[in-house]
Write a protein that holds these residues in place. Structure first.
Motif, PDB file in Angstrom:
ATOM      1  N   VAL A  96      22.093  28.499  14.982  1.00 45.70           N
ATOM      2  CA  VAL A  96      21.296  27.541  15.502  1.00 45.70           C
ATOM      3  C   VAL A  96      20.314  27.052  14.556  1.00 45.70           C
ATOM      4  O   VAL A  96      20.468  25.844  13.995  1.00 45.70           O
ATOM      5  CB  VAL A  96      20.332  28.581  16.640  1.00 45.70           C
ATOM      6  N   VAL A  97      20.240  27.835  12.724  1.00 49.85           N
ATOM      7  CA  VAL A  97      19.977  27.357  11.850  1.00 49.85           C
ATOM      8  C   VAL A  97      20.837  25.899  11.252  1.00 49.85           C
ATOM      9  O   VAL A  97      20.295  25.588  10.901  1.00 49.85           O
ATOM     10  CB  VAL A  97      18.999  28.488  11.083  1.00 49.85           C
ATOM     11  N   LEU A  98      21.932  26.646  10.987  1.00 51.48           N
ATOM     12  CA  LEU A  98      22.726  25.923  10.413  1.00 51.48           C
ATOM     13  C   LEU A  98      23.121  25.117  11.246  1.00 51.48           C
ATOM     14  O   LEU A  98      23.248  23.238  11.094  1.00 51.48           O
ATOM     15  CB  LEU A  98      23.734  26.762  10.368  1.00 51.48           C
ATOM     16  N   ALA A  99      22.533  24.991  12.217  1.00 52.83           N
ATOM     17  CA  ALA A  99      23.409  23.338  13.560  1.00 52.83           C
ATOM     18  C   ALA A  99      22.262  22.492  13.279  1.00 52.83           C
ATOM     19  O   ALA A  99      22.847  20.836  13.077  1.00 52.83           O
ATOM     20  CB  ALA A  99      23.639  24.012  15.129  1.00 52.83           C
ATOM     21  N   ALA A 100      20.716  22.846  13.374  1.00 51.83           N
ATOM     22  CA  ALA A 100      20.076  22.715  12.971  1.00 51.83           C
ATOM     23  C   ALA A 100      20.038  21.437  12.156  1.00 51.83           C
ATOM     24  O   ALA A 100      19.297  20.781  11.414  1.00 51.83           O
ATOM     25  CB  ALA A 100      18.663  22.754  13.255  1.00 51.83           C
ATOM     26  N   LEU A 101      20.258  22.316  10.791  1.00 50.00           N
ATOM     27  CA  LEU A 101      19.867  21.702   9.552  1.00 50.00           C
ATOM     28  C   LEU A 101      21.163  20.834   8.886  1.00 50.00           C
ATOM     29  O   LEU A 101      20.752  19.624   9.075  1.00 50.00           O
ATOM     30  CB  LEU A 101      20.096  23.194   8.442  1.00 50.00           C
ATOM     31  N   GLY A 102      22.700  20.540  10.083  1.00 51.89           N
ATOM     32  CA  GLY A 102      23.098  19.697  10.104  1.00 51.89           C
ATOM     33  C   GLY A 102      23.396  18.999  10.784  1.00 51.89           C
ATOM     34  O   GLY A 102      23.246  17.963  10.562  1.00 51.89           O
ATOM     35  N   GLY A 103      22.078  18.955  11.211  1.00 52.06           N
ATOM     36  CA  GLY A 103      21.708  17.567  12.693  1.00 52.06           C
ATOM     37  C   GLY A 103      20.621  16.857  12.118  1.00 52.06           C
ATOM     38  O   GLY A 103      20.803  15.376  12.463  1.00 52.06           O
ATOM     39  N   GLY A 104      20.000  17.708  11.856  1.00 52.01           N
ATOM     40  CA  GLY A 104      18.339  16.986  10.719  1.00 52.01           C
ATOM     41  C   GLY A 104      18.954  15.728  10.052  1.00 52.01           C
ATOM     42  O   GLY A 104      18.771  14.689   9.879  1.00 52.01           O
ATOM     43  N   VAL A 105      20.209  16.418   8.824  1.00 48.86           N
ATOM     44  CA  VAL A 105      20.618  15.741   7.582  1.00 48.86           C
ATOM     45  C   VAL A 105      21.162  14.151   8.300  1.00 48.86           C
ATOM     46  O   VAL A 105      21.741  13.028   7.868  1.00 48.86           O
ATOM     47  CB  VAL A 105      22.275  17.209   6.727  1.00 48.86           C
ATOM     48  N   GLN A 106      22.335  14.878   9.373  1.00 52.06           N
ATOM     49  CA  GLN A 106      23.372  13.600  10.075  1.00 52.06           C
ATOM     50  C   GLN A 106      22.653  12.921  10.529  1.00 52.06           C
ATOM     51  O   GLN A 106      22.284  11.402  10.653  1.00 52.06           O
ATOM     52  CB  GLN A 106      23.881  14.059  11.718  1.00 52.06           C
ATOM     53  N   LEU A 107      21.133  13.252  11.156  1.00 56.31           N
ATOM     54  CA  LEU A 107      19.994  12.037  11.329  1.00 56.31           C
ATOM     55  C   LEU A 107      19.646  11.714  10.380  1.00 56.31           C
ATOM     56  O   LEU A 107      19.300   9.980  11.076  1.00 56.31           O
ATOM     57  CB  LEU A 107      19.008  12.736  12.402  1.00 56.31           C
ATOM     58  N   GLY A 108      18.681  12.236   9.299  1.00 52.53           N
ATOM     59  CA  GLY A 108      18.626  11.501   8.343  1.00 52.53           C
ATOM     60  C   GLY A 108      19.413  10.685   7.859  1.00 52.53           C
ATOM     61  O   GLY A 108      19.003   9.457   7.546  1.00 52.53           O
ATOM     62  N   PHE A 109      20.567  10.999   7.731  1.00 56.45           N
ATOM     63  CA  PHE A 109      21.903   9.975   6.877  1.00 56.45           C
ATOM     64  C   PHE A 109      22.255   8.758   8.185  1.00 56.45           C
ATOM     65  O   PHE A 109      22.358   7.718   7.422  1.00 56.45           O
ATOM     66  CB  PHE A 109      22.931  10.958   6.895  1.00 56.45           C
ATOM     67  N   SER A 110      22.008   8.715   9.623  1.00 55.65           N
ATOM     68  CA  SER A 110      22.158   8.162  10.582  1.00 55.65           C
ATOM     69  C   SER A 110      20.678   6.816  10.497  1.00 55.65           C
ATOM     70  O   SER A 110      21.491   5.710  10.398  1.00 55.65           O
ATOM     71  CB  SER A 110      22.404   8.019  11.684  1.00 55.65           C
ATOM     72  N   ALA A 111      20.195   7.339  10.270  1.00 61.41           N
ATOM     73  CA  ALA A 111      18.652   7.323   9.865  1.00 61.41           C
ATOM     74  C   ALA A 111      18.797   5.654   8.621  1.00 61.41           C
ATOM     75  O   ALA A 111      18.383   4.183   8.828  1.00 61.41           O
ATOM     76  CB  ALA A 111      17.067   7.433   9.796  1.00 61.41           C
ATOM     77  N   TYR A 112      18.967   6.889   7.624  1.00 60.99           N
ATOM     78  CA  TYR A 112      19.378   5.728   6.191  1.00 60.99           C
ATOM     79  C   TYR A 112      20.134   4.393   6.169  1.00 60.99           C
ATOM     80  O   TYR A 112      20.493   3.439   5.741  1.00 60.99           O
ATOM     81  CB  TYR A 112      19.444   6.943   5.401  1.00 60.99           C
ATOM     82  N   THR A 113      21.682   4.853   6.873  1.00 67.56           N
ATOM     83  CA  THR A 113      22.244   3.952   7.319  1.00 67.56           C
ATOM     84  C   THR A 113      22.307   3.003   7.534  1.00 67.56           C
ATOM     85  O   THR A 113      22.196   1.823   8.047  1.00 67.56           O
ATOM     86  CB  THR A 113      23.466   4.448   7.620  1.00 67.56           C
ATOM     87  N   HIS A 114      21.439   3.132   9.088  1.00 64.11           N
ATOM     88  CA  HIS A 114      21.126   1.951   9.672  1.00 64.11           C
ATOM     89  C   HIS A 114      20.060   1.220   9.375  1.00 64.11           C
ATOM     90  O   HIS A 114      19.879   0.008   9.201  1.00 64.11           O
ATOM     91  CB  HIS A 114      20.104   2.765  11.387  1.00 64.11           C
ATOM     92  N   ALA A 115      18.839   1.800   8.330  1.00 65.68           N
ATOM     93  CA  ALA A 115      17.914   0.894   7.535  1.00 65.68           C
ATOM     94  C   ALA A 115      18.389  -0.360   6.565  1.00 65.68           C
ATOM     95  O   ALA A 115      19.061  -0.887   6.342  1.00 65.68           O
ATOM     96  CB  ALA A 115      17.028   1.808   6.905  1.00 65.68           C
TER      97      ALA A 115
END
Length: 108
Positions: A16-35
């Motif tokens: 769960v911790v690894l999935a949350a961490l990976g999801g957070g990284v993915q979300l941050g990267f997606s938001a960055y690339t969108h910007a």
């Protein structure tokens, strides 16, 4: 006397911790690339978005109509086109597709 032992939840917690961490990284990267994409600096650098859109509109893996391409592997544009078909063409659908790829990687 009990026949059942308590379950060891440590591996599940780690997952769960690894999935949350990976999801957070993915979300941050997606938001960055969108910007960045909105600023015009980065847009479809490798042509995968174009191939996915052409798969949806024309049903062929090509950049120009009638000329199939072998420049890119077909599996990623196919998955991206599937995400576009289900969720529409937005950074949210790209994030969801990448998160599914990340979860698949965790289970391998």
């Amino acid at each position: 006397m009990s026949f059942f032992r308590p379950l060891d939840l440590r591996p599940l917690r780690l997952f769960v911790v690894l999935a949350a961490l990976g999801g957070g990284v993915q979300l941050g990267f997606s938001a960055y690339t969108h910007a960045v994409r909105r600023s015009g600096v980065l847009y479809d650098m490798d042509g995968y978005d174009s191939l996915a859109r052409n798969l949806l509109s024309r049903g062929e893996l090509s950049i120009t109509p009638g000329r199939p391409t072998a420049q890119r592997e077909p599996l990623y544009p196919l998955g991206l086109a599937s995400a576009y078909a289900v969720l529409g063409r937005s950074w949210v659908s790209i994030f969801a597709f990448h998160f599914l790829l990340f979860c698949q990687m965790l289970f391998d």
